[in-house]
Scaffold this motif. Structure first.
Motif, PDB file in Angstrom:
ATOM      1  N   ARG A   1      36.201  47.820  32.652  1.00 35.17           N
ATOM      2  CA  ARG A   1      34.927  47.741  33.466  1.00 35.17           C
ATOM      3  C   ARG A   1      35.026  47.331  35.004  1.00 35.17           C
ATOM      4  N   GLU A   2      36.185  46.600  35.247  1.00 33.84           N
ATOM      5  CA  GLU A   2      36.129  46.118  36.860  1.00 33.84           C
ATOM      6  C   GLU A   2      37.322  46.675  37.199  1.00 33.84           C
ATOM      7  N   ALA A   3      37.871  47.875  36.802  1.00 31.20           N
ATOM      8  CA  ALA A   3      39.094  48.484  37.288  1.00 31.20           C
ATOM      9  C   ALA A   3      39.145  48.696  38.766  1.00 31.20           C
ATOM     10  N   GLU A   4      38.183  49.099  39.086  1.00 29.98           N
ATOM     11  CA  GLU A   4      38.008  49.423  40.573  1.00 29.98           C
ATOM     12  C   GLU A   4      38.328  48.156  41.582  1.00 29.98           C
ATOM     13  N   ARG A   5      37.848  47.112  41.083  1.00 27.56           N
ATOM     14  CA  ARG A   5      37.796  46.182  41.891  1.00 27.56           C
ATOM     15  C   ARG A   5      39.177  45.333  41.668  1.00 27.56           C
ATOM     16  N   LEU A   6      39.975  45.507  40.645  1.00 22.35           N
ATOM     17  CA  LEU A   6      41.111  44.989  39.981  1.00 22.35           C
ATOM     18  C   LEU A   6      42.279  45.786  40.626  1.00 22.35           C
ATOM     19  N   ALA A   7      41.984  47.090  41.292  1.00 21.32           N
ATOM     20  CA  ALA A   7      43.222  48.078  41.558  1.00 21.32           C
ATOM     21  C   ALA A   7      44.397  47.304  42.498  1.00 21.32           C
ATOM     22  N   ALA A   8      45.497  47.499  42.150  1.00 19.90           N
ATOM     23  CA  ALA A   8      46.625  46.793  42.683  1.00 19.90           C
ATOM     24  C   ALA A   8      47.738  47.816  42.887  1.00 19.90           C
ATOM     25  N   ASP A   9      48.713  47.414  43.668  1.00 14.12           N
ATOM     26  CA  ASP A   9      49.915  47.985  43.742  1.00 14.12           C
ATOM     27  C   ASP A   9      50.968  47.424  42.766  1.00 14.12           C
ATOM     28  N   VAL A  10      50.782  46.300  42.455  1.00 13.38           N
ATOM     29  CA  VAL A  10      51.739  45.271  41.459  1.00 13.38           C
ATOM     30  C   VAL A  10      50.904  44.198  40.999  1.00 13.38           C
ATOM     31  N   VAL A  11      51.279  43.853  39.930  1.00 16.62           N
ATOM     32  CA  VAL A  11      50.774  42.726  39.031  1.00 16.62           C
ATOM     33  C   VAL A  11      51.608  41.764  38.735  1.00 16.62           C
ATOM     34  N   VAL A  12      51.354  40.449  39.187  1.00 16.58           N
ATOM     35  CA  VAL A  12      52.449  39.320  39.142  1.00 16.58           C
ATOM     36  C   VAL A  12      51.549  38.402  37.776  1.00 16.58           C
ATOM     37  N   ILE A  13      52.534  38.146  36.800  1.00 16.83           N
ATOM     38  CA  ILE A  13      51.874  37.479  35.733  1.00 16.83           C
ATOM     39  C   ILE A  13      52.609  35.918  35.678  1.00 16.83           C
ATOM     40  N   SER A  14      51.569  35.234  36.122  1.00 16.71           N
ATOM     41  CA  SER A  14      51.980  33.702  36.194  1.00 16.71           C
ATOM     42  C   SER A  14      51.670  32.924  34.722  1.00 16.71           C
ATOM     43  N   ASP A  15      52.041  33.386  33.707  1.00 18.15           N
ATOM     44  CA  ASP A  15      51.878  32.909  32.327  1.00 18.15           C
ATOM     45  C   ASP A  15      53.135  32.998  31.523  1.00 18.15           C
TER      46      ASP A  15
ATOM     47  N   GLU B   1      41.909  34.561  33.183  1.00 18.27           N
ATOM     48  CA  GLU B   1      41.248  34.991  31.847  1.00 18.27           C
ATOM     49  C   GLU B   1      40.843  33.739  31.134  1.00 18.27           C
ATOM     50  N   GLY B   2      39.773  33.891  30.261  1.00 19.18           N
ATOM     51  CA  GLY B   2      39.206  32.719  29.588  1.00 19.18           C
ATOM     52  C   GLY B   2      39.502  32.869  27.929  1.00 19.18           C
TER      53      GLY B   2
ATOM     54  N   SER C   1      42.735  37.234  23.560  1.00 22.04           N
ATOM     55  CA  SER C   1      42.155  38.315  24.394  1.00 22.04           C
ATOM     56  C   SER C   1      41.247  39.414  23.810  1.00 22.04           C
ATOM     57  N   PRO C   2      40.390  38.967  23.139  1.00 21.74           N
ATOM     58  CA  PRO C   2      39.473  40.052  22.364  1.00 21.74           C
ATOM     59  C   PRO C   2      38.893  40.988  23.214  1.00 21.74           C
TER      60      PRO C   2
ATOM     61  N   GLU D   1      34.875  34.570  42.190  1.00 20.78           N
ATOM     62  CA  GLU D   1      33.580  34.707  41.211  1.00 20.78           C
ATOM     63  C   GLU D   1      33.915  34.572  39.610  1.00 20.78           C
ATOM     64  N   VAL D   2      32.869  33.948  39.070  1.00 21.32           N
ATOM     65  CA  VAL D   2      32.784  34.011  37.640  1.00 21.32           C
ATOM     66  C   VAL D   2      32.391  35.359  36.878  1.00 21.32           C
ATOM     67  N   TRP D   3      33.329  36.051  36.119  1.00 20.12           N
ATOM     68  CA  TRP D   3      33.092  37.323  35.858  1.00 20.12           C
ATOM     69  C   TRP D   3      32.597  36.852  34.115  1.00 20.12           C
ATOM     70  N   GLU D   4      31.499  37.282  33.881  1.00 20.70           N
ATOM     71  CA  GLU D   4      31.005  37.687  32.548  1.00 20.70           C
ATOM     72  C   GLU D   4      31.800  38.615  31.603  1.00 20.70           C
ATOM     73  N   SER D   5      31.990  38.236  30.471  1.00 14.34           N
ATOM     74  CA  SER D   5      32.687  39.251  29.484  1.00 14.34           C
ATOM     75  C   SER D   5      31.558  39.251  28.242  1.00 14.34           C
ATOM     76  N   ASP D   6      31.863  39.894  27.362  1.00 15.05           N
ATOM     77  CA  ASP D   6      31.216  39.815  25.891  1.00 15.05           C
ATOM     78  C   ASP D   6      31.623  38.427  25.238  1.00 15.05           C
ATOM     79  N   GLY D   7      32.727  37.956  25.698  1.00 12.33           N
ATOM     80  CA  GLY D   7      32.901  36.579  25.152  1.00 12.33           C
ATOM     81  C   GLY D   7      32.815  35.315  26.266  1.00 12.33           C
TER      82      GLY D   7
END
Length: 466
Positions: free
Chosen positions: A174-188, A158-159, A165-166, A63-69
């Motif tokens: 806002r989307e914490a429930e759908r983003l819930a995870a045991d671990v986060v992998v940063i590929s940046d 992210e866009g 990242s303002p 999905e494309v997630w809209e933000s305030d930006g």
């Protein structure tokens, strides 16, 4: 669980590399520069392109997630194992501005392969490192016979990362429930060097402030009043001079409260890196090192908190002299924070320190903009150990450890989701992030693909079960 033969994974990558690179080139042609309002439509087109490609890869949710930006992309593919851990992969699809006339040898938005290097804006930062997850996941599925990943896999791309990242924290909350995870992998992120693959275990946080000092209502004559009233410029200089003690430790009481100290093991691991201090100084365009006593250069920039004077001004700075006591002066400070430090406690300590040192007759105000908390993954965390094993299989050599001295949105994910953060990247310093002629090494890009093909199975197998 039967271990997938490395040869099978490499054979799959060989068969699909050409199509993977063609798709990546199509994405790189989209000038998704988030800093340019005139290219907002291109950032949106980039998000739509990625969502479509993730659906094509097999993600049942993309999905494309809209933000305030500008928009982000979210994708999700649940495992068929009800006990599988959940992993969220973070990256970004926006890029820095670039134009041929900046000094590029090629068109920055027309991907060009020269030898085993791919030149384009975003090739390394960060489209290439986001996109290797697609082929790595396909290789994982094809070589294990799975119809779904071994882990519950989520992506958040992210866009607006290149614009600071303002709106990111608000989106994650806002989307914490759908983003819930045991671990986060940063590929940046990146590695130490092409021949020295590394895994980053943490990033410092950041708190900064501006201190405004006001004395007389206007500039006044230094002959008539100097020496009898407080001078805001002199007070600013006194604050800057008092920031560190003789051992170059930050002299603000309470500043080090909670700091997680380096272990002997971590210091030994840092010392394994082939660090050339003279070369580092050349990169820093500096002529000597200086910092907290008792720590190496790498320890200072990766694992110790710091305070820096970013700017100091006030009074007359024009040609010739102007004999005044200035009406005001200003000081900008920044504090790099490490694990265990709390942003608000540091701010309180700074406020108290300034208030104690500012004399009667000087009014002062301190403004703290936004801040970033530090993040640190323990060396024995199962997700970190899985990442090290996966990279070790891909590179066929020992994986060393680094940290990052800077800050990023990783800590926001850690704070909001309550999940540990680790880093998986294959970029090297010569890739030229934010510079002209940005590129990615194709052989390292393959290693990223291969590492992710191994990672999900290793993580599922070694994740602690209830």
């Amino acid at each position: 669980m039967t271990k997938t033969p490395d040869s099978a994974v490499r054979s799959y990558i060989d068969q699909h590399e050409a199509g993977f690179l063609q798709d990546l080139a199509d994405w790189l042609r989209i000038p998704s520069v988030s800093a340019d309002p005139g290219l907002a439509g291109e950032v949106r087109r980039s998000a739509q392109w990625l969502a479509a490609k993730l659906s094509e890869t097999g993600f049942p949710v993309a999905e494309v997630w809209e933000s305030d930006g500008l928009p982000a992309v979210f994708a999700e593919w649940p495992s068929d194992d009800p006990n599988a851990p959940t992993v969220l992969v973070y990256g970004h699809h926006d890029v820095q501005p670039a134009a041929k006339e900046d000094g590029w040898a090629t068109d920055p938005f027309e991907p060009t392969v020269i030898g085993r290097q791919l030149f384009a804006r975003g090739a390394a930062d960060d489209k290439g490192q986001v996109f290797f997850h697609t082929l790595g996941l396909r290789a994982h599925l094809a070589t294990t016979g799975r119809t779904a990943p071994a882990v519950n896999l989520k992506l958040l791309v992210e866009g607006e990362e290149e614009s600071g990242s303002p709106n990111f924290v608000a989106l994650v909350r806002r989307e914490a429930e759908r983003l819930a995870a045991d671990v986060v992998v940063i590929s940046d992120t990146g590695m130490w060097a092409e021949d020295t693959p590394t895994v980053c275990t943490g990033m410092r946080g950041l708190a900064d402030c501006q201190i405004d000092l006001a004395g007389p209502d206007t500039d006044i004559h230094s002959g008539s009043f100097g020496g009898a009233v407080p001078n805001p410029a002199a007070i600013a200089a006194e604050l800057a001079a008092a920031l560190h003690d003789a051992d170059r430790r930050v002299a603000i009481p309470g500043f080090y409260d909670g700091v997680v100290e380096l272990t002997d093991e971590e210091r030994a691991l840092f010392a394994e890196l082939p660090f050339d201090e003279a070369q580092w100084l050349r990169v820093a365009k500096s002529y000597g090192t200086r910092g907290e006593k008792g720590y190496s250069t790498l320890e200072r920039v990766w694992a110790r908190p710091t305070a820096e004077v970013n700017g100091i001004w006030g009074g007359y700075t024009g040609p010739g002299g102007k004999t005044i006591v200035p009406a005001d002066a200003h000081l900008k400070l920044s504090f790099r924070l490490v694990a265990g430090q709390e942003v608000e406690k540091v701010r309180e300590a700074v406020r108290a320190w300034v208030a104690e040192r500012v004399p009667e007759g000087i009014r002062h105000e301190i403004v703290f903009p936004g801040a970033t908390r530090p993040c640190l993954t323990p060396l024995d965390h199962p997700a970190l150990q899985s990442t090290v094993r996966a990279m070790g299989r891909a590179f066929e050599q020992k994986i060393l450890f680094t940290r990052e001295g800077g800050s990023g949105p990783a800590a926001d994910l850690q704070d909001v989701l309550g999940a540990p953060v680790l880093f998986l990247g294959i970029s090297v310093p010569s890739d030229g992030w934010h510079s002209v002629n940005e590129k990615v090494e194709l052989d390292l890009l393959r290693k990223g693909v291969e590492a992710t093909a191994y990672l999900w199975g290793d993580l599922a197998e070694n994740w602690p079960r209830a």
